[in-house]
Design an enzyme around this catalytic site. Structure first.
Site, PDB file in Angstrom:
ATOM      1  CD  GLU A 120      -2.912  -1.338   2.224  1.00 43.93           C
ATOM      2  OE1 GLU A 120      -2.371  -1.779   3.251  1.00 43.93           O
ATOM      3  OE2 GLU A 120      -4.109  -1.055   2.143  1.00 43.93           O
ATOM      4  CD  GLU A 140      -3.698  -6.128   3.591  1.00 41.06           C
ATOM      5  OE1 GLU A 140      -3.831  -6.874   2.590  1.00 41.06           O
ATOM      6  OE2 GLU A 140      -3.065  -5.070   3.568  1.00 41.06           O
TER       7      GLU A 140
HETATM    8  C1  LIG Z   1      -3.352  -1.861   7.127  1.00 42.96           C
HETATM    9  C2  LIG Z   1      -2.758  -3.017   6.389  1.00 42.96           C
HETATM   10  O1  LIG Z   1      -3.481  -3.160   5.191  1.00 42.96           O
HETATM   11  C3  LIG Z   1      -2.827  -4.226   7.207  1.00 42.96           C
HETATM   12  C4  LIG Z   1      -1.638  -5.125   6.995  1.00 42.96           C
HETATM   13  O2  LIG Z   1      -0.670  -4.799   6.375  1.00 42.96           O
HETATM   14  S1  LIG Z   1      -1.742  -6.629   7.746  1.00 42.96           S
HETATM   15  C5  LIG Z   1      -0.248  -7.429   7.341  1.00 42.96           C
HETATM   16  C6  LIG Z   1      -0.232  -7.926   5.944  1.00 42.96           C
HETATM   17  N1  LIG Z   1       0.956  -8.700   5.743  1.00 42.96           N
HETATM   18  C7  LIG Z   1       0.915 -10.034   5.847  1.00 42.96           C
HETATM   19  O3  LIG Z   1      -0.101 -10.660   6.003  1.00 42.96           O
HETATM   20  C8  LIG Z   1       2.248 -10.714   5.713  1.00 42.96           C
HETATM   21  C9  LIG Z   1       2.426 -11.669   6.879  1.00 42.96           C
HETATM   22  N2  LIG Z   1       3.742 -12.274   6.826  1.00 42.96           N
HETATM   23  C10 LIG Z   1       4.019 -13.285   5.993  1.00 42.96           C
HETATM   24  O4  LIG Z   1       3.243 -13.716   5.157  1.00 42.96           O
HETATM   25  C11 LIG Z   1       5.385 -13.907   6.139  1.00 42.96           C
HETATM   26  O5  LIG Z   1       5.792 -13.712   7.470  1.00 42.96           O
HETATM   27  C12 LIG Z   1       6.437 -13.292   5.198  1.00 42.96           C
HETATM   28  C13 LIG Z   1       6.122 -13.715   3.753  1.00 42.96           C
HETATM   29  C14 LIG Z   1       6.488 -11.800   5.301  1.00 42.96           C
HETATM   30  C15 LIG Z   1       7.845 -13.834   5.591  1.00 42.96           C
HETATM   31  O6  LIG Z   1       7.819 -15.241   5.599  1.00 42.96           O
HETATM   32  P1  LIG Z   1       9.078 -16.088   6.158  1.00 42.96           P
HETATM   33  O7  LIG Z   1      10.314 -15.577   5.522  1.00 42.96           O
HETATM   34  O8  LIG Z   1       8.728 -17.516   6.010  1.00 42.96           O
HETATM   35  O9  LIG Z   1       9.213 -15.716   7.687  1.00 42.96           O
HETATM   36  P2  LIG Z   1       8.163 -15.867   8.877  1.00 42.96           P
HETATM   37  O10 LIG Z   1       8.688 -16.866   9.816  1.00 42.96           O
HETATM   38  O11 LIG Z   1       6.774 -16.013   8.384  1.00 42.96           O
HETATM   39  O12 LIG Z   1       8.264 -14.414   9.533  1.00 42.96           O
HETATM   40  C16 LIG Z   1       9.478 -13.955  10.131  1.00 42.96           C
HETATM   41  C17 LIG Z   1       9.122 -13.220  11.386  1.00 42.96           C
HETATM   42  O13 LIG Z   1       8.446 -12.006  11.036  1.00 42.96           O
HETATM   43  C18 LIG Z   1       7.226 -11.903  11.747  1.00 42.96           C
HETATM   44  N3  LIG Z   1       6.275 -11.206  10.863  1.00 42.96           N
HETATM   45  C19 LIG Z   1       6.016 -11.478   9.584  1.00 42.96           C
HETATM   46  N4  LIG Z   1       5.122 -10.595   9.104  1.00 42.96           N
HETATM   47  C20 LIG Z   1       4.824  -9.755  10.112  1.00 42.96           C
HETATM   48  C21 LIG Z   1       3.969  -8.636  10.232  1.00 42.96           C
HETATM   49  N5  LIG Z   1       3.239  -8.165   9.210  1.00 42.96           N
HETATM   50  N6  LIG Z   1       3.900  -8.009  11.424  1.00 42.96           N
HETATM   51  C22 LIG Z   1       4.650  -8.447  12.478  1.00 42.96           C
HETATM   52  N7  LIG Z   1       5.476  -9.494  12.418  1.00 42.96           N
HETATM   53  C23 LIG Z   1       5.557 -10.141  11.235  1.00 42.96           C
HETATM   54  C24 LIG Z   1       6.817 -13.344  12.011  1.00 42.96           C
HETATM   55  O14 LIG Z   1       5.933 -13.434  13.094  1.00 42.96           O
HETATM   56  C25 LIG Z   1       8.160 -13.983  12.306  1.00 42.96           C
HETATM   57  O15 LIG Z   1       8.494 -13.644  13.625  1.00 42.96           O
HETATM   58  P3  LIG Z   1       9.385 -14.648  14.519  1.00 42.96           P
HETATM   59  O16 LIG Z   1      10.691 -14.785  13.810  1.00 42.96           O
HETATM   60  O17 LIG Z   1       9.453 -13.988  15.835  1.00 42.96           O
HETATM   61  O18 LIG Z   1       8.614 -15.959  14.543  1.00 42.96           O
END
Ligand SMILES: C[C@H](O)CC(=O)SCCNC(=O)CCNC(=O)[C@H](O)C(C)(C)COP(=O)(O)OP(=O)(O)OC[C@H]1O[C@@H](n2cnc3c(N)ncnc32)[C@H](O)[C@@H]1OP(=O)(O)O
Length: 733
Positions: A120, A140
């Protein structure tokens, strides 16, 4: 900014007049409120400074941003900062009014990930440059919320309505290459050219040699209103069909539609309001719990926090090429592990290899694998009939039939033929691992690697440790699990481990109800409506009655006081109705494997009722759906409590993951223990107590549940409490 700040944005102004703003918040550069505040302040500074002509935004260490910091939603005290006080603060004040409306152009330089809020931010810039492998998406919805920083409005304007809906509703990111072909990014370059290309691009926009685009006001990709309405209608129908219990996909569609019908500013406002409501919903709390719980399963106290590094597993051997063995082999070769498949004779071996081949070919047929990749993958599999080539394997997974003496023989052979470092794992679903390893001196390298059928598809891997299994072996198995894309859960050794043990009352509760008059098909309907992929009877048909009876015997042997002994399944089996494979079980199956209710079943039920010596209970004949759900699931919760109290699972969240990924428990209910805590330990205890008075020991609440209920405490204990009880149990043994 205080020293406790969770991340920041930093700015560096180059001699070319381009300010490079870098988001820094490891590990994924998530957008915490500290990052967002710092981003706004840095931006305003860049806009004020005379030596800054244009801006490039990027993320530190090859990751643009993983989106909004969802850890701020965790726990009871949600840190929702300015989002709460000023809806649209980020999407309007920062991204639209500061970044997009600026008099200086911005370009996003994207590598690694640009997800959710990350994308975004990038879409509010005037152009985007990406690496070919970067992942861009708005996932999301998988967290029970909708994009809240303008994504619902900008993505459709950049890629068109249909593609934007698909990306959002499926939470499906696209790679840089595809993003380029869709128009989501403006150029693809290699990682080392990324920032310099973005800098040049920003200056060219300033000089009007490249278009200066505000995505929010683009209209060329948006379908005409009539066509758009049809697309929304179709999307709503799909969302209702695929997720009938969820409302947030429909809210997302409404918000997008508002922007198309009433203009992007109205869309942004509606998005901000809906986001505020959804982030407080039970669905979002549950899904965010699952997100963190899934990542938490590979953090095992005393194992993963003592500095051990996974050893490299170069070659794996599998014993048994049946359904499970061939599925496990498929999962391993798909992740590039060379695999030796051992069988007892050529006929079985060829059948095993054919199964693996068919598993891969089905991917080719569906277009998910090229012929070339197929050839390369299958070449990693080698069939053998003896232990000759076991001398250099690093891991063996035994997947033969559930026969104790056979497994004992195999493990004693393995000890002779495999190198001393080799991990000796069993895929048993119920047999005690100590028993399996009884004839060896290798207890420290014996573990369970329990896959779920079909093993190359189902995401869960139960890693079972005995008291002797070394932490190094668990660390190695966790690593292999991650590499073959499974969600591993580490559990202790007991009958049924975590998943089968928790869920053995699932079918039994159904049988108890049916013998007392509840309609069998009504039970399955109520349970699927609750969100399970199948009710207990349809599931029993799928698993097959042979397996159901064999595992049932294990539970009768080990937990006789709480196993409901019904003859219904053996009676059906006797009549050659053994489930789906025989095309008759609780249901009858047509040529297309569609399950249809069978009126014939009545006579079997009557017979088993009379053998059990129970009568139809009028209260249970007309049991409301809510009660069906509770009578089926509260015994499962009860058993899960025992599993937790005995230390078989390290934490309740692991049981949530085991239930979701092993049994298909609906993730939007947060898993079995999380769901139970939304109802309260007192309530569950009182209902079980009431049923155990009427229907017997099967429902009797366990000591742990009674203790939590008496304190009015949640079932989920924190880790400190867990270790106190765990060590107390050990001390008392
Ligand atoms: C207002 C907005 O529209 C709302 C949003 O943005 S909501 C968030 C949208 N983003 C997401 O859904 C992405 C979520 N994250 C993921 O899909 C995956 O973590 C990723 C593809 C970024 C990375 O994957 P990968 O490399 O396998 O690592 P992964 O183990 O999942 O994550 C690494 C660490 O980052 C953390 N993390 C990942 N995304 C995060 C996030 N958005 N916020 C906080 N922590 C996050 C994980 O909890 C993990 O923490 P840990 O090491 O303490 O366990």
């Amino acid at each position: 900014m205080g020293s406790n700040a969770k991340g920041r944005a930093v700015m560096e102004v180059g001699a070319d007049g381009v300010a490079l703003i870098t988001i820094i918040n490891p590990p994924v550069n998530s957008l915490s409120f500290d990052v967002l505040r710092s981003l706004k302040a840095t931006y305003e500074q860049a806009l004020r400074r005379d030596d800054v002509r244009a801006i490039v935004v990027t993320g530190a260490k090859g990751k643009f941003s993983g989106g909004f910091d969802i850890s701020s939603f965790k726990g009871k005290r949600m840190d929702t900062g300015e989002i709460e006080q000023r809806p649209g603060y980020v999407s309007m004040e920062i991204l639209s009014d500061t970044v997009e409306a600026a008099k200086k152009p911005s370009v996003a330089a994207i590598d690694g990930i640009a997800l959710g809020g990350g994308l975004e931010v990038a879409m509010a810039c005037h152009a985007r440059i990406s690496t070919p492998t970067a992942q861009l998406g708005l996932p999301e919805l998988q967290l029970g919320i909708i994009p809240g920083f303008g994504g619902t409005q900008r993505l459709p304007r950049l890629v068109g309505l249909s593609k934007a809906l698909e990306m959002m509703l499926m939470s499906k990111p696209v790679k840089g290459e595809e993003a380029y072909s869709l128009g989501l990014v403006d150029a693809i370059v290699s990682p080392n050219e990324l920032v310099n290309t973005a800098r040049r691009w920003a200056l060219e926009i300033l000089d009007r040699r490249r278009p200066w685009v505000a995505s929010l006001f683009k209209t060329d990709k948006i379908e005409p209103l009539g066509e758009a309405r049809e697309i929304f209608k179709f999307a709503r129908a799909q969302a209702r069909k695929q997720a009938p219990n969820l409302t947030h996909p429909l809210v997302c569609i409404d918000v997008i539609e508002e922007g198309i019908v009433s203009g992007p500013r109205a869309g942004l406002l509606k998005e901000a309001e809906a986001f505020q409501v959804l982030m407080r919903s039970e669905t979002s709390k549950s899904l965010i719990h699952i997100f963190f719980a899934q990542r938490g399963t590979s953090k095992v106290p005393g194992v993963t926090d003592i500095g051990l590094v996974p050893r490299r597993v170069k070659k794996v051997a599998i014993l048994g090429g049946g359904l499970m063995g061939s599925g496990i082999a498929t999962a391993l070769i798909l992740s590039n592990y060379p695999v030796i498949l051992k069988e007892v004779n050529d006929k079985f071996l060829q059948a095993g290899i054919s199964r693996v081949t068919a598993n891969l070919q089905s991917r080719v047929k569906k277009g998910n694998m090229t012929q070339e990749k197929f050839e390369k993958t299958i070449s990693l599999l080698k069939g053998v009939l003896d232990y000759e080539s076991f001398k250099d394997v690093d891991m063996v997974i035994e997947a033969v039939i559930e026969n104790v003496s056979l497994k004992q023989q195999i493990f004693s052979d393995l000890e002779k033929y495999c190198p001393p470092h080799c991990i000796l794992a069993s895929n048993t679903s119920t047999i005690d691992l100590n028993l399996i390893g009884e004839r060896t001196k290798s207890q420290d390298r014996i573990a369970g690697a329990h896959f779920f059928s079909p093993a190359h598809v189902m995401p869960l891997l139960e890693i079972v440790r005995t008291k002797q299994t070394s932490p190094q072996v668990i660390v190695d198995l966790l690593d292999v699990g991650k590499k073959i894309k499974k969600t591993p859960v580490v559990v202790g050794n007991c009958t049924g481990f975590a998943v089968n043990r928790m869920f053995f009352p699932y079918t039994q509760a159904g049988l108890l109800l049916v013998e007392r008059g509840t309609d069998l098909y009504q039970i399955d309907r109520a349970i699927t409506k609750f969100g399970m992929p199948m009710g207990p009877f349809r599931l029993a048909d799928l698993v097959g009655f042979g397996v159901a009876i064999a595992t049932g015997m294990q539970f009768i042997e080990n937990f006789p006081e709480r196993t409901y002994k019904s003859m219904l399944i053996p009676l059906l089996q006797e009549d050659k109705r053994a489930g789906e494979t025989t095309r008759k079980g609780f249901y009858v199956y047509d040529d297309k494997r569609r399950a249809n209710p069978d009126p014939e079943l009545k006579k079997y039920i009557e017979k088993s009722r009379s053998i059990s010596g129970v009568a139809v209970d009028p209260k249970l004949v007309k049991l409301p759906e809510k009660d069906i759900v509770e009578m089926i699931f509260f015994p499962v919760v009860n058993e899960a409590c025992r599993v937790l109290a005995e230390g078989i699972a390290v934490k309740a969240a692991d049981l949530d993951i085991a239930a979701v990924f092993g049994m298909g428990f609906p993730p939007y209910r947060g898993g079995i223990m999380f769901w139970a805590d939304t109802l309260g330990s007192k309530y569950i205890y009182s209902r079980l107590e009431e049923w155990s008075n009427s229907y017997g020991e099967f429902f009797k609440p366990c000591a742990y549940l009674a203790e939590r209920a008496s304190k009015g405490a949640p079932l989920v204990r924190n880790l400190k409490q867990f270790f106190f009880v765990y060590f107390l149990n050990i001390a008392m043994k």
